[in-house]
Design an enzyme around this catalytic site. Structure first.
Site, PDB file in Angstrom:
ATOM      1  N   HIS A  69      69.519  57.724  22.495  1.00 49.09           N
ATOM      2  CA  HIS A  69      70.947  57.622  22.809  1.00 49.09           C
ATOM      3  C   HIS A  69      71.504  58.969  23.268  1.00 49.09           C
ATOM      4  O   HIS A  69      72.143  59.078  24.314  1.00 49.09           O
ATOM      5  CB  HIS A  69      71.707  57.132  21.573  1.00 49.09           C
ATOM      6  CG  HIS A  69      73.195  57.173  21.703  1.00 49.09           C
ATOM      7  ND1 HIS A  69      73.934  56.118  22.173  1.00 49.09           N
ATOM      8  CD2 HIS A  69      74.086  58.160  21.445  1.00 49.09           C
ATOM      9  CE1 HIS A  69      75.217  56.449  22.190  1.00 49.09           C
ATOM     10  NE2 HIS A  69      75.327  57.674  21.750  1.00 49.09           N
ATOM     11  N   GLU A  70      71.252  60.011  22.475  1.00 49.36           N
ATOM     12  CA  GLU A  70      71.807  61.334  22.785  1.00 49.36           C
ATOM     13  C   GLU A  70      71.152  61.936  24.025  1.00 49.36           C
ATOM     14  O   GLU A  70      71.828  62.567  24.844  1.00 49.36           O
ATOM     15  CB  GLU A  70      71.655  62.272  21.583  1.00 49.36           C
ATOM     16  CG  GLU A  70      72.413  61.828  20.337  1.00 49.36           C
ATOM     17  CD  GLU A  70      73.906  61.618  20.570  1.00 49.36           C
ATOM     18  OE1 GLU A  70      74.465  62.176  21.533  1.00 49.36           O
ATOM     19  OE2 GLU A  70      74.514  60.870  19.785  1.00 49.36           O
ATOM     20  N   HIS A  73      72.729  60.469  27.103  1.00 50.48           N
ATOM     21  CA  HIS A  73      73.959  61.165  27.474  1.00 50.48           C
ATOM     22  C   HIS A  73      73.637  62.463  28.221  1.00 50.48           C
ATOM     23  O   HIS A  73      74.168  62.739  29.295  1.00 50.48           O
ATOM     24  CB  HIS A  73      74.746  61.553  26.215  1.00 50.48           C
ATOM     25  CG  HIS A  73      75.533  60.445  25.619  1.00 50.48           C
ATOM     26  ND1 HIS A  73      76.334  59.593  26.340  1.00 50.48           N
ATOM     27  CD2 HIS A  73      75.677  60.057  24.322  1.00 50.48           C
ATOM     28  CE1 HIS A  73      76.919  58.736  25.532  1.00 50.48           C
ATOM     29  NE2 HIS A  73      76.527  58.990  24.304  1.00 50.48           N
ATOM     30  N   ASP A 133      81.572  55.294  22.627  1.00 49.74           N
ATOM     31  CA  ASP A 133      81.314  55.616  24.030  1.00 49.74           C
ATOM     32  C   ASP A 133      81.885  54.534  24.945  1.00 49.74           C
ATOM     33  O   ASP A 133      82.482  54.822  25.982  1.00 49.74           O
ATOM     34  CB  ASP A 133      79.803  55.747  24.288  1.00 49.74           C
ATOM     35  CG  ASP A 133      79.178  56.844  23.453  1.00 49.74           C
ATOM     36  OD1 ASP A 133      79.811  57.894  23.292  1.00 49.74           O
ATOM     37  OD2 ASP A 133      78.063  56.643  22.961  1.00 49.74           O
TER      38      ASP A 133
END
Length: 237
Positions: A69-70, A73, A133
């Site tokens: 996920h990170e 980004h 988000d």
């Protein structure tokens, strides 16, 4: 000073005071009488996201999911020329409830954002997938149409007003029901377009996504320099 200032950009006076107090406490806890850059950087993160919650145990699957996920980004941000550089990526949970976060830091003071920059920000938000988000991406897309005049259909007409700007910023629409439906349709269209752009970027760079997610999974925290070193080191290979 430049790094600390960029990380604290947009903070209120009270938040800056909290940052200084936290930095001083951190220095004392570590047996020092002088505050260093690391104290200030960690203090900014405490004010933004809360204290590290190291007793929060994530399963292997959860930890790997948060890492992807990170990195999602960060990778979408790095691949877009108008996105702020990545400062730090972590999957250590925080007391705010965040399971991890990607910190982006502008290199220059920015007051205005172009339509392209807003679109890139939405794409970056959709590069990872979580409720907050999705909410931020939707709000940005909606504001582009209703408040910022970035829609060909509505041009320079304001469809939404913001009240109590400094007390939460409640918004209210001032248009017909039919127009509201069109605004909803355009909002979905903008987010879907940027989400698809983010998906393409991640698919086209899947090997880097896997490698970086693996490194973050193992180390739990990496700096922007470490991230960019791995990313750039694989270009053309």
């Amino acid at each position: 000073f430049h790094t600390v200032a960029r990380m604290a950009a947009g903070s209120s006076g009270a938040e800056l005071a909290n940052v200084i107090n936290e930095a001083a406490l951190r220095a004392v806890r570590n047996g020092r009488s002088v505050v260093c850059e690391a104290d200030l950087e960690e203090s900014i993160e405490v004010v933004i996201a809360g204290y590290q919650k190291k007793n929060r145990i994530m399963s292997d699957t959860e930890k790997r999911t948060v890492a992807y996920h990170e990195i999602g980004h960060a990778l979408v941000a790095a691949l877009q020329t108008n996105s702020a550089p990545v400062q730090k990526i972590t999957i250590i949970p925080r007391t705010s409830g965040a399971l991890g976060y990607t910190m982006q830091v502008e290199q220059n003071d920015k007051v205005l954002m172009t339509q392209r920059e807003l679109e890139n920000k939405i794409a970056t938000l959709t590069g990872g997938r979580a409720a907050d988000d999705i909410e931020q991406a939707t709000k940005l897309a909606r504001a582009m149409i209703t408040r910022y005049g970035m829609s060909e259909e509505f041009d320079m007409v304001a469809m939404e007003t913001v009240s109590n700007q400094y007390l939460g910023g409640d918004t209210s629409l001032s248009c017909s029901a039919d127009t509201q439906k069109e605004i909803d349709r355009k909002t979905v269209e903008i987010v879907k377009k940027q989400h698809e752009k983010a998906r393409r970027m991640l698919c086209d760079n899947r090997a880097k996504l896997d490698e970086l997610a693996g490194i973050l999974y193992e180390k739990e925290t990496i700096t922007g320099d470490e991230f960019m070193s791995v990313l750039n080191g694989k270009v053309g290979e």
